[in-house]
Design a protein around this motif. Sequence first.
Motif, PDB file in Angstrom:
ATOM      1  N   ASN A   1      72.484  16.470  12.666  1.00  0.00           N
ATOM      2  CA  ASN A   1      73.298  15.388  13.204  1.00  0.00           C
ATOM      3  C   ASN A   1      73.152  15.291  14.726  1.00  0.00           C
ATOM      4  N   ILE A   2      73.791  14.267  15.287  1.00  0.00           N
ATOM      5  CA  ILE A   2      73.648  14.002  16.721  1.00  0.00           C
ATOM      6  C   ILE A   2      74.167  15.167  17.565  1.00  0.00           C
TER       7      ILE A   2
ATOM      8  N   SER B   1      64.188  11.265  19.533  1.00  0.00           N
ATOM      9  CA  SER B   1      63.053  10.564  18.901  1.00  0.00           C
ATOM     10  C   SER B   1      61.871  11.504  18.710  1.00  0.00           C
TER      11      SER B   1
ATOM     12  N   LYS C   1      62.884  13.945  15.753  1.00  0.00           N
ATOM     13  CA  LYS C   1      62.960  13.317  14.426  1.00  0.00           C
ATOM     14  C   LYS C   1      61.732  12.468  14.099  1.00  0.00           C
TER      15      LYS C   1
ATOM     16  N   ALA D   1      65.089   3.199  17.720  1.00  0.00           N
ATOM     17  CA  ALA D   1      65.862   3.693  16.577  1.00  0.00           C
ATOM     18  C   ALA D   1      66.764   4.845  17.002  1.00  0.00           C
ATOM     19  N   SER D   2      66.249   5.694  17.873  1.00  0.00           N
ATOM     20  CA  SER D   2      67.063   6.809  18.374  1.00  0.00           C
ATOM     21  C   SER D   2      68.247   6.287  19.192  1.00  0.00           C
ATOM     22  N   LYS D   3      68.023   5.290  20.051  1.00  0.00           N
ATOM     23  CA  LYS D   3      69.110   4.702  20.835  1.00  0.00           C
ATOM     24  C   LYS D   3      70.167   4.089  19.918  1.00  0.00           C
ATOM     25  N   ASN D   4      69.721   3.448  18.854  1.00  0.00           N
ATOM     26  CA  ASN D   4      70.650   2.814  17.909  1.00  0.00           C
ATOM     27  C   ASN D   4      71.511   3.866  17.208  1.00  0.00           C
ATOM     28  N   ASP D   5      70.912   4.986  16.810  1.00  0.00           N
ATOM     29  CA  ASP D   5      71.675   6.065  16.174  1.00  0.00           C
ATOM     30  C   ASP D   5      72.711   6.653  17.135  1.00  0.00           C
ATOM     31  N   LEU D   6      72.315   6.809  18.380  1.00  0.00           N
ATOM     32  CA  LEU D   6      73.249   7.329  19.387  1.00  0.00           C
ATOM     33  C   LEU D   6      74.427   6.387  19.586  1.00  0.00           C
TER      34      LEU D   6
ATOM     35  N   ILE E   1      75.687   4.178  17.487  1.00  0.00           N
ATOM     36  CA  ILE E   1      76.568   4.215  16.309  1.00  0.00           C
ATOM     37  C   ILE E   1      77.469   5.435  16.353  1.00  0.00           C
ATOM     38  N   GLN E   2      76.893   6.595  16.745  1.00  0.00           N
ATOM     39  CA  GLN E   2      77.677   7.825  16.786  1.00  0.00           C
ATOM     40  C   GLN E   2      78.737   7.776  17.881  1.00  0.00           C
TER      41      GLN E   2
END
Length: 251
Positions: A2-3, A66, A69, A75-80, A82-83
Amino acid sequence: MNISAYILEYLKQFGTVTVPGFGVFSLENSKAIINSENGSILPPARKITFFPDYEMQSDDLAAFISSQKQMSLEASKNDLKIQTDFWKKKIQADHILEIPNLGTITVEDSETHFNGNRIESGHPDFYGLEEIKFSDIKNNEKIGTSENPKKQYKFATSLLWILLIVIPVAVIVYLAITTPELLFGNQSFQKEKDSIKAELNKPKVVVVDTVKTATDSTMMKVADSLKKDSIIKPALQNVKTPAAPINNTKK
């Protein structure tokens, strides 16, 4: 992973990490503490700190995630994002947020507090010290008592001899400072007192300055003679000389 796990890994490698739109996590040295929960002493370690800043922006953490994973930076910025949005909503609703691997954020009276975790994974012997449990100490004492009675006897004997030597020396030093007459006797002190009294009772000799006395007497004699002369001379001047008698006999 996870983040929060990526944030912790980034912290271990670089010491500080900026989470965009959330804040900055850092590491600082922490002293040894007593853990009352399991009755143990935790060695010095590194503790996580947090400074909230929702305006902070950086791509370093996104790039790190990034690469770990094997995904794109976007995509990494988007996951961050959201978290972090989830974390902010959780704090706003419950005023408390527990982030796995990092610590707990609480909000009280509009002030944010963070209780960070101590990083001990990967550093089992931080500063060369290990965790000490009181239960282990008690167990070791019991085992040592049953297995090494001879060593304990030697230790007790050595300690007894040390006490027998140290205590008399301490007593002698104390007496030498407070009451030295008990150790060195009263005779030497009495002689010193007698010599001081003899010096004080000696008759004082008055030294007369003969030169000054003679000079003073001479000056007094000169002054007296001058005084007499000043009296006699005016008196002699006032005495009139009698005129010669006139012979009126006619031849």
